[in-house]
Write a protein that holds these residues in place. Structure first.
Motif, PDB file in Angstrom:
ATOM      1  N   ARG A   6      -1.245  10.118   1.763  1.00  0.00           N
ATOM      2  CA  ARG A   6      -0.186   9.446   2.505  1.00  0.00           C
ATOM      3  C   ARG A   6      -0.432   7.950   2.427  1.00  0.00           C
ATOM      4  O   ARG A   6      -1.405   7.446   2.992  1.00  0.00           O
ATOM      5  N   GLN A   8      -0.932   4.255   2.880  1.00  0.00           N
ATOM      6  CA  GLN A   8      -1.153   3.372   4.008  1.00  0.00           C
ATOM      7  C   GLN A   8      -1.144   1.940   3.490  1.00  0.00           C
ATOM      8  O   GLN A   8      -1.560   1.663   2.370  1.00  0.00           O
ATOM      9  N   GLU A 124      -4.329   8.946   9.421  1.00  0.00           N
ATOM     10  CA  GLU A 124      -3.404  10.080   9.520  1.00  0.00           C
ATOM     11  C   GLU A 124      -4.038  11.402   9.120  1.00  0.00           C
ATOM     12  O   GLU A 124      -3.385  12.282   8.551  1.00  0.00           O
ATOM     13  N   ASP A 125      -5.311  11.561   9.439  1.00  0.00           N
ATOM     14  CA  ASP A 125      -6.013  12.837   9.215  1.00  0.00           C
ATOM     15  C   ASP A 125      -5.982  13.301   7.760  1.00  0.00           C
ATOM     16  O   ASP A 125      -6.063  14.498   7.477  1.00  0.00           O
ATOM     17  N   GLN A 126      -5.903  12.348   6.823  1.00  0.00           N
ATOM     18  CA  GLN A 126      -5.797  12.730   5.418  1.00  0.00           C
ATOM     19  C   GLN A 126      -6.998  13.513   4.913  1.00  0.00           C
ATOM     20  O   GLN A 126      -6.868  14.335   4.000  1.00  0.00           O
TER      21      GLN A 126
END
Length: 211
Positions: A6, A8, A124-126
């Motif tokens: 995701r 960033q 985001e907990d990737q």
């Protein structure tokens, strides 16, 4: 195994109205459009390292987080599976990923770029479904440029890794055990199953009586 990527992005203000963009994971087609700062030569020549970053970004598990001024890369962090010749690949774990190279051009040090790029990777907990590890070897450290001794440099690296929850783990790996300043640091994501943690224990210790 799901590899969550995701994008960033954040901005860092410099002097005289200049700014850096920190972003990632950056896809290979974006990296192709950029150039490397000439001082990013700790691991190989800048143009060769640029090619390596593009290759890593194209891997399913590969991640490149970078700092750039305009289209010039001035710092980067890599994530990828361990080299097939290293112990850490022996278990064939799809949820074990290495935080590999960290490099920042000399003129841009002192801004906390390494820490901020690593934090972006975990946003985001990737990486909560991954065991992330890094191997710190004193012979890779820029002792001359930083004017630090091996112990102060290790403290600096430990503090950097601890900023994203990585902690020291014991191992009987010969390279790490070859010098007391070397170390293994690990972060086990909250979604990692116990079976993977136990598998990782068997990888980091070949002599089973040690854990």
């Amino acid at each position: 195994m799901e590899h969550r990527k995701r994008l960033q992005r954040e901005t860092v203000a410099l002097d005289e109205g200049r700014e850096l963009i920190l972003e990632g994971p950056v896809p290979p087609n974006r990296l192709v459009e950029m150039t490397m700062h000439e001082a990013l030569d700790a691991f190989r020549r800048p143009n060769e390292q640029h090619k390596a970053l593009i290759e890593i970004a194209g891997l399913d598990e590969g991640r490149i987080l970078l700092a750039r001024e305009g289209g010039k890369i001035v710092g980067y962090v890599t994530f990828h599976y361990a080299d097939e010749l290293e112990r850490w690949s022996e278990g064939g774990m799809t949820d074990l990923i290495e935080l590999g190279a960290i490099e920042v051009a000399d003129d841009y040090r002192g801004c906390g770029l390494g820490k901020r790029m690593i934090e972006l990777a975990f946003a985001e907990d990737q990486l909560e479904n991954m065991i992330v590890f890094t191997t710190e070897y004193y012979w890779h450290w820029d002792l001359e440029g930083t004017k630090l001794n091996v112990w102060d440099y290790r403290k600096m690296m430990e503090k950097l890794m601890q900023s994203v929850g990585m902690v020291w783990f014991a191992t009987d790996d010969p390279e790490i055990c070859s010098h007391p300043a070397n170390c293994l640091m690990v972060r086990i994501g909250k979604e990692v199953p116990l079976s993977s943690v136990e598998h990782f224990d068997r990888v980091r210790f070949r002599q089973r009586f040690m854990y």
